[in-house]
Design a protein around this motif. Sequence first.
Motif, short mmCIF file in Angstrom:
data_model
loop_
_atom_site.label_atom_id
_atom_site.label_comp_id
_atom_site.label_asym_id
_atom_site.label_seq_id
_atom_site.Cartn_x
_atom_site.Cartn_y
_atom_site.Cartn_z
N TYR A 39 17.80 11.05 12.49
CA TYR A 39 16.48 11.60 12.16
C TYR A 39 15.48 10.45 11.95
CZ TYR A 39 18.39 16.31 11.60
OH TYR A 39 18.98 17.53 11.83
N VAL A 40 14.28 10.64 12.49
CA VAL A 40 13.22 9.66 12.36
C VAL A 40 12.28 10.11 11.24
CG1 VAL A 40 11.28 8.51 13.51
CG2 VAL A 40 13.36 9.06 14.80
N TYR A 41 12.22 9.34 10.17
CA TYR A 41 11.35 9.63 9.03
C TYR A 41 10.05 8.85 9.17
CZ TYR A 41 15.35 11.84 6.82
OH TYR A 41 16.41 12.68 6.55
N GLU A 42 8.95 9.57 9.19
CA GLU A 42 7.64 8.95 9.31
C GLU A 42 7.35 8.14 8.06
OE1 GLU A 42 3.04 10.30 10.29
OE2 GLU A 42 4.39 11.69 9.26
N GLY A 43 7.08 6.83 8.24
CA GLY A 43 6.70 5.98 7.13
C GLY A 43 5.19 5.86 7.08
N SER B 46 0.82 -1.21 0.00
CA SER B 46 0.00 0.00 0.00
C SER B 46 0.85 1.26 0.00
CB SER B 46 -0.91 0.03 1.24
OG SER B 46 -1.75 -1.09 1.29
N ASP B 47 2.07 1.14 0.58
CA ASP B 47 2.91 2.30 0.82
C ASP B 47 4.30 1.79 1.16
OD1 ASP B 47 3.95 4.87 1.69
OD2 ASP B 47 1.91 5.46 2.18
N ILE B 48 5.19 2.66 1.56
CA ILE B 48 6.45 2.20 2.13
C ILE B 48 6.10 1.21 3.25
CG2 ILE B 48 6.60 4.12 3.79
CD1 ILE B 48 9.65 4.09 3.30
N ALA B 49 6.84 0.13 3.34
CA ALA B 49 6.42 -0.96 4.23
C ALA B 49 6.58 -0.63 5.71
CB ALA B 49 7.21 -2.23 3.90
N TYR B 50 7.51 0.27 6.04
CA TYR B 50 7.87 0.52 7.43
C TYR B 50 7.01 1.61 8.07
CZ TYR B 50 11.96 -1.73 5.38
OH TYR B 50 12.78 -2.56 4.69
N ASN B 51 6.87 1.53 9.37
CA ASN B 51 6.20 2.61 10.11
C ASN B 51 7.11 3.82 10.26
OD1 ASN B 51 5.08 -0.16 11.46
ND2 ASN B 51 3.47 1.37 11.20
N ALA B 52 8.42 3.57 10.26
CA ALA B 52 9.39 4.66 10.36
C ALA B 52 10.73 4.17 9.86
CB ALA B 52 9.51 5.16 11.80
N MET B 53 11.55 5.12 9.41
CA MET B 53 12.94 4.83 9.05
C MET B 53 13.84 5.80 9.81
SD MET B 53 13.12 3.79 5.03
CE MET B 53 14.76 3.12 5.33
N VAL B 54 15.06 5.36 10.11
CA VAL B 54 16.00 6.19 10.87
C VAL B 54 17.31 6.26 10.11
CG1 VAL B 54 17.22 6.50 13.06
CG2 VAL B 54 14.91 5.51 13.04
N CYS B 55 17.76 7.48 9.84
CA CYS B 55 18.99 7.67 9.07
C CYS B 55 20.21 7.66 9.99
CB CYS B 55 18.91 8.97 8.28
SG CYS B 55 19.18 10.47 9.25
N PRO B 56 21.43 7.59 9.43
CA PRO B 56 22.63 7.56 10.26
C PRO B 56 22.84 8.79 11.13
CG PRO B 56 23.13 6.87 8.02
CD PRO B 56 21.74 7.44 8.00
N HIS B 57 22.10 9.87 10.82
CA HIS B 57 22.26 11.13 11.57
C HIS B 57 21.23 11.24 12.69
CE1 HIS B 57 23.43 11.43 7.30
NE2 HIS B 57 24.55 11.86 7.83
#
Length: 264
Positions: free
Chosen positions: A82-86, A69-80
């Motif tokens: 930051y929490v990206y809302e999935g 339906s969308d990006i599979a994850y609820n959130a992604m976290v980068c090496p810096h």
Amino acid sequence: MQFVSRSQWGARPSRYALAYIGSTRGVKIHYEGTPVPASLAKAENHRLCASRVRDIQASHLANRQEDYSDIAYNAMVCPHGYVYEGRGAHRKTGANGNQTLNVGHYSVCAMVGDSGLTEPTEAQLNGLRDAIEWLRKSGGAGSEIKGHRDGYATACPGGPLYAWVTKGAPRPGGSTTPPKPPKYEPFPGVDWFKKNPRSAIVTAMGRRLVAEGCSAYREGPGPQWTSADRESFRKWQRKLGDAPQFCDGWPGRKQWDALKVPKV
């Protein structure tokens, strides 16, 4: 928490309505499972992280076999850190392996892979804890913290991240509680900058501008205020959406406070 909403990273709309979920037993940690460039962890490359999330969403939406339906994850976290809302809180994940597993836990993916960048950074571990606590507070996540491989035959989230999970997913330094809020440099006044200062405050400001993707530096930020600092701050003013007359590169109080320059 350094949170990046869907609108901020440029998410595409979901293909289908995302399934609501009231609560879960906890959170499962994932990794990308493909090569991630080691250079992504450099401070000046934080500008690439949002586009990486967009690319992952695009690849998931293009996967007709899984029919995401969308990006599979609820959130992604980068090496810096930051929490990206999935998919976000109260939305069933599509990443844990099957519908039963997807109902049981949320999914949070770290931007590390099976080659290149394989070790999570300290900022990233803090970001993962931030994401877990956000899903507990805002999404009804329970206390469990597991790896994707717990309950599904996969190597995910890789050796280094899974070792961290099995230790209880502590923040760097051993704590599982949020760190104290950092102290920030107070606004020194626009006249201070117009006197071409040489100060560690200028270096700290430049590093924050780089982390925000607002770099105009040919070399790394330094203590001497230069035209590159002013142009970088102008980019920050534009990123904040300020009116053109307030995008002159000279820091204002609200713009400075929004940047959150760490105390030096």
